[in-house]
Design an enzyme around this catalytic site. Structure first.
Site, PDB file in Angstrom:
ATOM      1  N   HIS A 204       7.878  44.550  -2.717  1.00  0.00           N
ATOM      2  CA  HIS A 204       7.709  42.937  -2.106  1.00  0.00           C
ATOM      3  C   HIS A 204       7.948  41.760  -2.746  1.00  0.00           C
ATOM      4  O   HIS A 204       8.405  42.602  -3.885  1.00  0.00           O
ATOM      5  CB  HIS A 204       7.172  43.257  -1.301  1.00  0.00           C
ATOM      6  CG  HIS A 204       5.295  43.138  -1.668  1.00  0.00           C
ATOM      7  ND1 HIS A 204       5.311  42.566  -3.297  1.00  0.00           N
ATOM      8  CD2 HIS A 204       3.833  44.196  -2.109  1.00  0.00           C
ATOM      9  CE1 HIS A 204       3.682  42.556  -3.135  1.00  0.00           C
ATOM     10  NE2 HIS A 204       3.764  43.877  -2.435  1.00  0.00           N
TER      11      HIS A 204
ATOM     12  N   CYS B   7      -7.897  51.682  -6.593  1.00  0.00           N
ATOM     13  CA  CYS B   7      -7.325  51.870  -7.612  1.00  0.00           C
ATOM     14  C   CYS B   7      -7.321  52.952  -8.946  1.00  0.00           C
ATOM     15  O   CYS B   7      -6.601  52.608  -9.146  1.00  0.00           O
ATOM     16  CB  CYS B   7      -8.368  50.441  -9.118  1.00  0.00           C
ATOM     17  SG  CYS B   7      -9.037  48.824  -7.751  1.00  0.00           S
TER      18      CYS B   7
ATOM     19  N   CYS C  96     -14.955  47.466  -3.841  1.00  0.00           N
ATOM     20  CA  CYS C  96     -14.256  47.400  -4.414  1.00  0.00           C
ATOM     21  C   CYS C  96     -13.559  45.322  -4.231  1.00  0.00           C
ATOM     22  O   CYS C  96     -12.985  45.309  -2.995  1.00  0.00           O
ATOM     23  CB  CYS C  96     -13.581  48.401  -4.320  1.00  0.00           C
ATOM     24  SG  CYS C  96     -11.330  47.430  -5.686  1.00  0.00           S
TER      25      CYS C  96
ATOM     26  N   CYS D 129     -12.860  54.114  -6.686  1.00  0.00           N
ATOM     27  CA  CYS D 129     -12.218  53.495  -5.349  1.00  0.00           C
ATOM     28  C   CYS D 129     -10.628  54.115  -5.654  1.00  0.00           C
ATOM     29  O   CYS D 129     -10.321  53.632  -7.116  1.00  0.00           O
ATOM     30  CB  CYS D 129     -11.854  51.957  -6.403  1.00  0.00           C
ATOM     31  SG  CYS D 129     -10.080  51.620  -5.198  1.00  0.00           S
TER      32      CYS D 129
ATOM     33  N   LYS E  56       0.215  44.810   3.917  1.00  0.00           N
ATOM     34  CA  LYS E  56       0.923  45.467   4.752  1.00  0.00           C
ATOM     35  C   LYS E  56       0.310  45.088   6.332  1.00  0.00           C
ATOM     36  O   LYS E  56       0.326  45.056   7.401  1.00  0.00           O
ATOM     37  CB  LYS E  56       1.297  47.053   4.148  1.00  0.00           C
ATOM     38  CG  LYS E  56       2.159  47.052   3.999  1.00  0.00           C
ATOM     39  CD  LYS E  56       2.425  48.738   4.122  1.00  0.00           C
ATOM     40  CE  LYS E  56       2.081  49.671   2.757  1.00  0.00           C
ATOM     41  NZ  LYS E  56       2.682  50.729   3.237  1.00  0.00           N
TER      42      LYS E  56
ATOM     43  N   HIS F 227      -9.694  46.428  -2.895  1.00  0.00           N
ATOM     44  CA  HIS F 227      -9.377  46.592  -1.778  1.00  0.00           C
ATOM     45  C   HIS F 227     -10.683  46.730  -0.724  1.00  0.00           C
ATOM     46  O   HIS F 227      -9.967  47.061   0.426  1.00  0.00           O
ATOM     47  CB  HIS F 227      -9.066  48.155  -2.464  1.00  0.00           C
ATOM     48  CG  HIS F 227      -7.788  48.380  -3.297  1.00  0.00           C
ATOM     49  ND1 HIS F 227      -8.412  48.598  -4.705  1.00  0.00           N
ATOM     50  CD2 HIS F 227      -6.549  48.756  -3.198  1.00  0.00           C
ATOM     51  CE1 HIS F 227      -6.723  48.613  -5.259  1.00  0.00           C
ATOM     52  NE2 HIS F 227      -5.953  48.487  -4.881  1.00  0.00           N
TER      53      HIS F 227
ATOM     54  N   HIS G 246       6.277  41.995  -6.406  1.00  0.00           N
ATOM     55  CA  HIS G 246       7.583  43.110  -7.472  1.00  0.00           C
ATOM     56  C   HIS G 246       8.660  42.581  -7.487  1.00  0.00           C
ATOM     57  O   HIS G 246       8.692  42.989  -9.315  1.00  0.00           O
ATOM     58  CB  HIS G 246       7.741  44.721  -6.803  1.00  0.00           C
ATOM     59  CG  HIS G 246       5.817  45.296  -6.164  1.00  0.00           C
ATOM     60  ND1 HIS G 246       6.085  45.373  -4.637  1.00  0.00           N
ATOM     61  CD2 HIS G 246       5.303  45.826  -6.572  1.00  0.00           C
ATOM     62  CE1 HIS G 246       4.979  46.468  -4.545  1.00  0.00           C
ATOM     63  NE2 HIS G 246       4.101  46.295  -6.372  1.00  0.00           N
TER      64      HIS G 246
ATOM     65  N   LYS H 173      -3.193  36.850   0.812  1.00  0.00           N
ATOM     66  CA  LYS H 173      -2.785  38.550  -0.389  1.00  0.00           C
ATOM     67  C   LYS H 173      -2.002  38.301   0.523  1.00  0.00           C
ATOM     68  O   LYS H 173      -2.284  38.550   1.699  1.00  0.00           O
ATOM     69  CB  LYS H 173      -4.465  39.089  -0.182  1.00  0.00           C
ATOM     70  CG  LYS H 173      -4.038  40.074  -1.301  1.00  0.00           C
ATOM     71  CD  LYS H 173      -5.326  41.084  -1.222  1.00  0.00           C
ATOM     72  CE  LYS H 173      -4.875  41.996  -2.041  1.00  0.00           C
ATOM     73  NZ  LYS H 173      -6.076  43.117  -1.649  1.00  0.00           N
TER      74      LYS H 173
HETATM   75  N1  MSP Z   1       1.365  51.975 -10.756  1.00  0.00           N
HETATM   76  C1  MSP Z   1       0.395  50.683 -11.405  1.00  0.00           C
HETATM   77  C2  MSP Z   1       0.823  50.396 -12.799  1.00  0.00           C
HETATM   78  C3  MSP Z   1       0.527  51.626 -13.803  1.00  0.00           C
HETATM   79  S1  MSP Z   1       1.790  50.640 -14.871  1.00  0.00           S
HETATM   80  C4  MSP Z   1       1.381  51.402 -16.341  1.00  0.00           C
HETATM   81  C5  MSP Z   1       0.496  49.284 -10.250  1.00  0.00           C
HETATM   82  N2  MSP Z   1       1.490  49.793  -9.879  1.00  0.00           N
HETATM   83  S2  MSP Z   1       1.861  48.644  -8.322  1.00  0.00           S
HETATM   84  O1  MSP Z   1       2.841  49.295  -7.858  1.00  0.00           O
HETATM   85  O2  MSP Z   1       0.278  48.069  -7.541  1.00  0.00           O
HETATM   86  O3  MSP Z   1       2.458  47.500  -9.538  1.00  0.00           O
HETATM   87  C6  MSP Z   1       1.168  46.445  -9.803  1.00  0.00           C
HETATM   88  C7  MSP Z   1       2.458  45.626 -10.488  1.00  0.00           C
HETATM   89  O4  MSP Z   1       3.369  45.030  -8.986  1.00  0.00           O
HETATM   90  C8  MSP Z   1       1.589  43.784 -10.795  1.00  0.00           C
HETATM   91  O5  MSP Z   1       1.200  44.171 -11.840  1.00  0.00           O
HETATM   92  C9  MSP Z   1       2.486  43.217 -10.290  1.00  0.00           C
HETATM   93  O6  MSP Z   1       3.010  43.067 -12.096  1.00  0.00           O
HETATM   94  C10 MSP Z   1       3.645  43.700  -9.232  1.00  0.00           C
HETATM   95  N3  MSP Z   1       3.165  42.840  -8.279  1.00  0.00           N
HETATM   96  C11 MSP Z   1       2.070  43.482  -6.689  1.00  0.00           C
HETATM   97  N4  MSP Z   1       2.066  42.141  -6.232  1.00  0.00           N
HETATM   98  C12 MSP Z   1       1.647  41.285  -6.538  1.00  0.00           C
HETATM   99  C13 MSP Z   1       1.802  40.309  -6.268  1.00  0.00           C
HETATM  100  N5  MSP Z   1       1.330  39.800  -5.007  1.00  0.00           N
HETATM  101  N6  MSP Z   1       1.951  39.023  -7.172  1.00  0.00           N
HETATM  102  C14 MSP Z   1       2.665  39.433  -8.212  1.00  0.00           C
HETATM  103  N7  MSP Z   1       3.214  40.074  -8.677  1.00  0.00           N
HETATM  104  C15 MSP Z   1       2.703  41.758  -7.869  1.00  0.00           C
HETATM  105  O7  MSP Z   1      -0.444  49.029 -10.723  1.00  0.00           O
END
Ligand code: MSP
Length: 606
Positions: A18, A130, A144, A127, A288, A147, A21, A285
């Site tokens: 999304h 997490c 949490c 959790c 989904k 979540h 990411h 936030k």
């Molecule tokens: N898989 C773990 C990370 C492991 S790294 C060794 C994880 N994955 S995640 O798919 O949840 O991605 C988290 C990361 O995605 C955040 O740290 C950020 O970089 C990005 N983001 C996910 N949602 C976001 C927002 N709403 N806003 C900004 N960045 C976001 O955690």
């Protein structure tokens, strides 16, 4: 030439990327491209965190028997999104790859032999969201905070990592390297967490079927975070990383657990952890269940990948939280890209094309003006050295603003007949400024910079060209074409029409091909069916009033057409996240709209 190694987090594969990411990956890409331009030997790594139990759950929901097949399918989807957004990663790591699993097991084994990992019993809270053990202090009202769920109590025989032993060394490292974590607020957060003390952490889980096996103990799998962090070591020749770009949600894993793991395994620490903020949508936030997940591909297709990249870099001040709104994107496109940047470039190029036969005029450069330009370019370079991507993007557009003011002041359309030398000086200087802008823009907007460099017949090769573009009198330019198309104000368009819909109205509808994964009758209703459909990497629950025309068995496995961005509605206690399209007035004889050829779930209907 220095080495420069930058990473993004590796993302979970329970859904497609999304806008959040995309934000991280685009920012990392801008920095990587900038460094390449500056002459560094860059390694830019992104990838996927596949060994999580979220993978198993999503695979099941999507009807995949084998999580690996699901992971392979999702990996292609992620790679495709990054291709669309022009992400220039050098490698793409997937944690189900052998090269990664081997390294994780090696490190685990090494730490076990050194006594840094030891067997013990874990009793406490976990959790699922997490995928981490949590303590009471982390919870808000017993839940949490990330979540909103209650962690479960677990007690199991595990292997522990001696994290507590690294507290003092970590604090010392932070003291000696004040820039290890930026921005400062995040650094302070980590320091105060460390000051409260560290406990050893369980790094295995018992009874899981998915994940990397503990060497010599197949009953246990390695904890997904211990596994995931090690992905960064894939580029051994480039280690230590210069920057791990992350968001604040995974700060502690990167600033505490990871450095401690590295110290235990005798690896040097990364040089910097750069944590950005969180994107919200209309102040909420992204989630989904709230139905506000913004698809970066939709925006890239609607406005262009470059416009989206620029917007992400420019809109959300790096390090701070920021709100996403498409209206703001349109505003930045219209007011900054089209009206300032595009306007300056286009007026310079069309003037040269029309009045100087498409060649840079014979004349001198305006030293004073270009001195001011260079001062600003040096400032932009300084900003990028400090990863101030937002301010750098702003200053690049300000260069075009400066150019527009200069052009306006010189009035070359008048002086070309009264004082031709003055007009020539103005245009030659402006053309060089366009060259400067083209160089600086290329990491932010690679497609636009490429188009511009063709129009100018100018090749972007190195960052220092921004200070000396070297466009000489007589240089022949190509045919100028506008770089940006303004976006219509959708609200005004809406107000202007009554029952007619414009193309942009229609484009607001996100209609997709979906595959029915499961279907059941809703108790107490003859008409309503509850469907679970794959809308392209995401499973949605949809309630449809077609129960008198179709039975659940008719539908499972079929391709249907769904409006996916309709506001969620609760029907007979079930929240419907989409609307199934069907035709007909007689509820006993409705006809489902279906594609007449097989299409991938998620394919857009236009
Ligand atoms: N898989 C773990 C990370 C492991 S790294 C060794 C994880 N994955 S995640 O798919 O949840 O991605 C988290 C990361 O995605 C955040 O740290 C950020 O970089 C990005 N983001 C996910 N949602 C976001 C927002 N709403 N806003 C900004 N960045 C976001 O955690």
């Amino acid at each position: 030439m220095g080495k420069f190694y930058i990473t993004t987090p590796i993302y979970y594969i329970n859904a497609v990327p999304h806008i959040g990411h995309a934000y991280t990956t685009v920012i990392a890409d801008i920095i990587a491209r900038w460094r390449r331009l500056a002459g560094d030997d860059v390694f830019f790594l992104t990838g996927l965190d596949e060994n999580s139990s979220k993978t198993v759950e999503a695979a099941e929901n999507m009807g995949f028997e084998n999580p690996q097949e699901y992971a392979d399918w999702m990996a292609e989807k992620w790679k495709n999104v990054w291709r669309i957004l022009c992400i220039s990663n050098n490698d793409f790591i997937r944690t189900t790859e052998e090269r990664h699993k081997k390294r994780v097991q090696e490190i685990f084994q090494r730490l076990l032999e050194k006594g840094e990992i030891y067997p013990g019993i874990y009793e406490g809270l976990y959790c699922d969201g997490c995928e981490a053990y949590v303590s009471e202090e982390d919870l808000v009202d017993g839940k949490c905070p990330l979540h909103g769920t209650e962690p479960k109590k677990v007690k199991e025989e595990n292997y522990f990592f001696r994290l507590s032993a690294y507290r003092d060394t970590l604090l010392e490292h932070l003291r000696n390297n004040p820039d290890f974590i930026i921005p400062e607020a995040r650094r302070n957060e980590v320091v105060s967490f460390l000051q409260r003390g560290l406990k050893d952490v369980s790094v295995t889980r018992r009874g899981l079927k998915w994940g990397i096996e503990v060497p010599g103990d197949p009953e246990q799998r390695i904890w997904v975070w211990f596994d995931a962090l090690i992905n960064y070591l894939v580029a051994q020749d480039y280690w230590p990383a210069d920057v791990h770009l992350i968001a604040k949600d995974i700060l502690r894993f990167h600033c505490i657990l990871w450095p401690a793991m590295l110290m235990a395994a005798n690896y040097p620490l990364p040089k910097k952890i750069l944590s950005h903020g969180f994107l919200t949508v209309n102040g909420r936030k992204i989630s989904k269940s709230l139905g506000n997940v913004i698809d970066p591909v939709y925006l890239a297709e609607k406005y262009s990948p470059d416009v989206l990249r620029y917007f992400l870099a420019r809109e959300i001040s790096l390090g701070q939280d920021g709100d996403f709104s498409e209206e703001n994107l349109r505003r930045r496109l219209n007011d900054e890209l089209a009206d300032v940047l595009g306007n300056f470039i286009h007026r310079v190029l069309t003037f040269i094309h029309a009045r100087y036969n498409g060649r840079a005029p014979e004349g001198e450069l305006d030293r004073e003006f270009l001195e001011e330009v260079n001062k600003r370019v040096r400032e932009i370079i300084r900003l990028m050295d400090r990863f101030e991507v937002t301010r750098a993007a702003e200053e690049i557009v300000n260069l075009a603003r400066l150019g527009n003011e200069y052009f306006q002041r010189c009035k070359p359309w008048e002086s070309i007949s009264t004082k031709p030398a003055e007009a020539a000086k103005c245009l030659l200087s402006c053309l060089n400024l366009v060259g400067t802008i083209c160089v600086l823009l290329s990491p932010f907007m690679p497609i636009t910079a490429e188009r511009l460099s063709k129009q100018m017949n100018f090749k972007v090769e190195r960052l220092d060209q921004a200070l000396r573009p070297g466009i000489l009198p007589g240089h022949e330019i190509g045919k100028p074409e506008p770089l940006f198309r303004k976006a219509q104000d959708e609200k005004t368009a809406e107000a202007a029409v009554s029952r007619e819909v414009t193309v942009s109205d229609f484009e607001k509808m996100d209609i997709r091909i979906a595959k029915v994964l499961s279907c059941e009758k809703i108790k107490g209703s003859e008409k309503l069916l509850k469907l679970s459909v794959d809308v392209g990497g995401e499973v949605r629950t949809i309630v449809a009033g077609i129960g008198k025309s179709y039975s659940p068995e008719d539908l499972v496995g079929r391709l249907v057409v769904v409006v996916v961005n309709i506001k969620p509605a609760k029907i007979m206690g079930v929240v419907s996240h989409g609307m199934l399209l069907a035709a007909g007035d007689d509820e006993n004889k409705l006809s489902l709209l279906v594609p007449d050829r097989t299409q991938e779930p998620g394919t857009k209907v236009r």
